[in-house]
Motif scaffolding. Sequence first.
Motif, mmCIF file in Angstrom:
data_model
loop_
_atom_site.group_PDB
_atom_site.id
_atom_site.type_symbol
_atom_site.label_atom_id
_atom_site.label_comp_id
_atom_site.label_asym_id
_atom_site.label_seq_id
_atom_site.Cartn_x
_atom_site.Cartn_y
_atom_site.Cartn_z
ATOM 1 N N ILE A 223 -14.718 -4.642 -8.567
ATOM 2 C CA ILE A 223 -15.194 -3.415 -7.917
ATOM 3 C C ILE A 223 -16.712 -3.437 -7.780
ATOM 4 N N LYS A 224 -17.403 -3.853 -8.848
ATOM 5 C CA LYS A 224 -18.868 -3.897 -8.822
ATOM 6 C C LYS A 224 -19.392 -4.946 -7.843
ATOM 7 N N MET A 225 -18.583 -5.977 -7.621
ATOM 8 C CA MET A 225 -18.985 -7.017 -6.671
ATOM 9 C C MET A 225 -18.840 -6.560 -5.225
ATOM 10 N N GLY A 226 -18.310 -5.344 -5.038
ATOM 11 C CA GLY A 226 -18.193 -4.812 -3.690
ATOM 12 C C GLY A 226 -16.866 -5.099 -3.041
ATOM 13 N N GLU A 227 -15.824 -5.205 -3.867
ATOM 14 C CA GLU A 227 -14.499 -5.488 -3.324
ATOM 15 C C GLU A 227 -13.812 -4.212 -2.824
ATOM 16 N N HIS A 228 -14.628 -3.207 -2.430
ATOM 17 C CA HIS A 228 -14.038 -1.939 -1.985
ATOM 18 C C HIS A 228 -13.120 -2.119 -0.782
ATOM 19 N N GLY A 229 -13.426 -3.123 0.025
ATOM 20 C CA GLY A 229 -12.600 -3.350 1.215
ATOM 21 C C GLY A 229 -11.191 -3.778 0.888
ATOM 22 N N THR A 230 -10.985 -4.250 -0.355
ATOM 23 C CA THR A 230 -9.641 -4.696 -0.748
ATOM 24 C C THR A 230 -8.957 -3.692 -1.669
ATOM 25 N N LEU A 231 -9.585 -2.544 -1.900
ATOM 26 C CA LEU A 231 -8.988 -1.569 -2.817
ATOM 27 C C LEU A 231 -7.589 -1.167 -2.389
ATOM 28 N N ASP A 232 -7.374 -1.028 -1.089
ATOM 29 C CA ASP A 232 -6.079 -0.573 -0.583
ATOM 30 C C ASP A 232 -5.319 -1.668 0.155
ATOM 31 N N CYS A 233 -5.704 -2.935 -0.077
ATOM 32 C CA CYS A 233 -4.955 -4.020 0.570
ATOM 33 C C CYS A 233 -3.553 -4.065 -0.016
ATOM 34 N N LYS A 234 -2.593 -4.495 0.787
ATOM 35 C CA LYS A 234 -1.194 -4.452 0.372
ATOM 36 C C LYS A 234 -0.613 -5.856 0.258
ATOM 37 N N ASP A 235 0.308 -6.014 -0.707
ATOM 38 C CA ASP A 235 0.996 -7.295 -0.836
ATOM 39 C C ASP A 235 2.208 -7.319 0.085
ATOM 40 N N SER A 236 3.050 -8.314 -0.070
ATOM 41 C CA SER A 236 4.190 -8.481 0.844
ATOM 42 C C SER A 236 5.183 -7.326 0.761
ATOM 43 N N GLU A 237 5.152 -6.556 -0.313
ATOM 44 C CA GLU A 237 6.031 -5.393 -0.448
ATOM 45 C C GLU A 237 5.317 -4.096 -0.087
ATOM 46 N N GLY A 238 4.053 -4.222 0.328
ATOM 47 C CA GLY A 238 3.292 -3.041 0.696
ATOM 48 C C GLY A 238 2.640 -2.339 -0.473
ATOM 49 N N ARG A 239 2.541 -3.006 -1.625
ATOM 50 C CA ARG A 239 1.970 -2.386 -2.811
ATOM 51 C C ARG A 239 0.456 -2.601 -2.852
ATOM 52 N N THR A 240 -0.285 -1.551 -3.029
ATOM 53 C CA THR A 240 -1.721 -1.668 -3.252
ATOM 54 C C THR A 240 -1.952 -2.000 -4.732
#
Length: 320
Positions: A223-240
């Motif tokens: 999070i501190k590295m600025g991974e905010h863009g992946t906070l809501d990324c989803k896997d193959s089942e749609g899970r964040t």
Amino acid sequence: MEKLVEVSDQVVRIDFVLGTKRRATVRLRSLCATASIAFKIQTSSPHKFLVNPPTGLIPPLSQSTLQIILKPQPQIPSSFPRSAADRFLIRTVRVGTAEAATTNPDTITSWTHDIKLKVAFVGPFLLRHAVNNGDRNAVKSMVKFQRTILTELSTREAESLYRVANRLDNSVDMLSLLFGAGLKVESTAGSCLEESTRWAEKGWSELHVAVAFDQTDEVSRLIKMGEHGTLDCKDSEGRTPLYLAASKGYERCVKLLAGAGANVDAKRNDGCTALYRAAAKGNRRMVKVLVDLGADPSVVADDRNRSAIDVARDEGYVSR
């Protein structure tokens, strides 16, 4: 009835290694101040164990040390850590001071006090065997019975155990158990992430991997590295990552992600939200955490147009 002796442990713990003679120490302490105590050790498995000495006399308020010797075994114990078949019986009797010098415990036929000892097979060899077989229940029993086993591993042993666990089909669950019980590996979370390609078929991001192992320090670092863009990324089942954390009951990860701006109402491919899943499982603690973080209990989350409130009611977790 008055106890005559006290044992150092009610369980004989054998650090098992296949095909190798192993030893365990048992200490007997006399509780009698006026007489010596004669003792005799019996085992249910004389073909496997030796006791040195098998008999003896303990002077008043003194102690005696016994060696329990496991002969080299050609097979892994059928059950561990506790052994259902192996046990010891310590038989004791008071011997008058005048008779102590001439008493031979081998000739005593009448014993007045018995102490039963159980047997447990422990140690890194069996832990690695259980991990290698993917036997999560056996691993869980071992770390519960021998709480320091993981923290006492050498760096090499810990890294080797990590590599074995990481090759399993149930590696996520196994590593989560090991890490939670104290396994320490140099740059553990980083090592997990370096191998995150192994989870490519799941569609996991670095955050998904860190969350799956409940690595809160790594989640914070990403999070501190600025991974905010992946906070809501989803896997193959749609899970964040937040959904995954909530489904596993990892409250700290959920709070970290929500605090960084993750969507607490994000839906899985089938429409379920993290709150809906927690409500359906009756996980009251996680429901409270999510609601406190702003999750909406009225969001429709399944193909029957039910919300978290509806499914909790239908499953009997709230009154109608």
